[in-house]
Design an enzyme around this catalytic site. Sequence first.
Site, PDB file in Angstrom:
ATOM      1  N   ASN A   1      -6.410   7.723   4.200  1.00 29.34           N
ATOM      2  CA  ASN A   1      -7.815   8.143   4.072  1.00 29.34           C
ATOM      3  C   ASN A   1      -8.034   9.646   4.099  1.00 29.34           C
ATOM      4  OD1 ASN A   1      -8.150   5.413   4.130  1.00 29.34           O
ATOM      5  ND2 ASN A   1      -9.391   5.348   5.986  1.00 29.34           N
TER       6      ASN A   1
ATOM      7  N   ASN B   1      -8.980   4.479  -1.173  1.00 30.50           N
ATOM      8  CA  ASN B   1      -9.384   5.496  -0.200  1.00 30.50           C
ATOM      9  C   ASN B   1      -8.582   6.794  -0.319  1.00 30.50           C
ATOM     10  OD1 ASN B   1     -11.445   3.977   0.980  1.00 30.50           O
ATOM     11  ND2 ASN B   1     -10.040   2.968   2.395  1.00 30.50           N
TER      12      ASN B   1
ATOM     13  N   ASP C   1      -1.102   2.658  -5.375  1.00 32.96           N
ATOM     14  CA  ASP C   1      -1.136   1.224  -5.683  1.00 32.96           C
ATOM     15  C   ASP C   1      -2.465   0.867  -6.319  1.00 32.96           C
ATOM     16  OD1 ASP C   1      -2.113   1.881  -2.938  1.00 32.96           O
ATOM     17  OD2 ASP C   1      -2.712  -0.224  -2.939  1.00 32.96           O
TER      18      ASP C   1
ATOM     19  N   HIS D   1       0.823  -1.220   0.000  1.00 38.40           N
ATOM     20  CA  HIS D   1       0.000   0.000   0.000  1.00 38.40           C
ATOM     21  C   HIS D   1       0.855   1.267   0.000  1.00 38.40           C
ATOM     22  CE1 HIS D   1      -4.022   1.399  -0.016  1.00 38.40           C
ATOM     23  NE2 HIS D   1      -4.130   1.771   1.240  1.00 38.40           N
TER      24      HIS D   1
END
Length: 224
Positions: free
Chosen positions: A103, A149, A128, A57
């Site tokens: 986020n 997100n 990613d 991530h």
Amino acid sequence: MIKWISNIFSSTKKEDHTDSMKPEVHEHQKNNIESVSNKFLIVGLGNIGAEYVNTRHNIGFKIVDHLAKKEGTQFETAKLGSLAQFKFKGRTFLLLKPNTYMNLSGKAVQYWMDKKNIPLENLFVITDDLNLPFGTIRIKPKGSDGGHNGLKNINLILNTNQYTRFRFGISDEFKKGKQVDYVLGDWDDNEKTALPERLEIASEIIKSFGTAGLENTMTAYNGK
């Protein structure tokens, strides 16, 4: 004869008046316009914290870290993130790693766009992508968040999805219900072996975006 001479002077005055109405552009204004168009904000998305450093991530962080090291610059702690800067072929590249967690990435992106006066077309976001095989490159000028997100929050804060994003494939080789563990997990041995070459290409892409333009960069690197 007198009327003819009068007309000449009248015409000259009109021309002079028209010239005086043209807005004057000072040298510092020209330089400012040029400097804005030559500045690029490159945002690598990721999560802060040692536990996330080598996770899939965090490929956005990993790419800008690689480029910063390659260009001999270092990240410094700044508001809402870490910032590094380098120049290449007359362009200024600002590398940003938001510290807001994935986020809330949009808050940092908007702040630094405003702070550095970066136009939307000079924003480049690296993320990613589970929907692409490992190492696959996809550069697009706009698009949906694709369930990511970080992109979702950027779209929300900027109120647009009309900005360039660089998706780096991490594949979807995980068992049902294990997506979070996979995304926040470390690269496997094969991926670690292949990453250095992929990071080099990613660095080339960033510099190409600022020098050759988006269209040429997509043509040269998409699918590579």
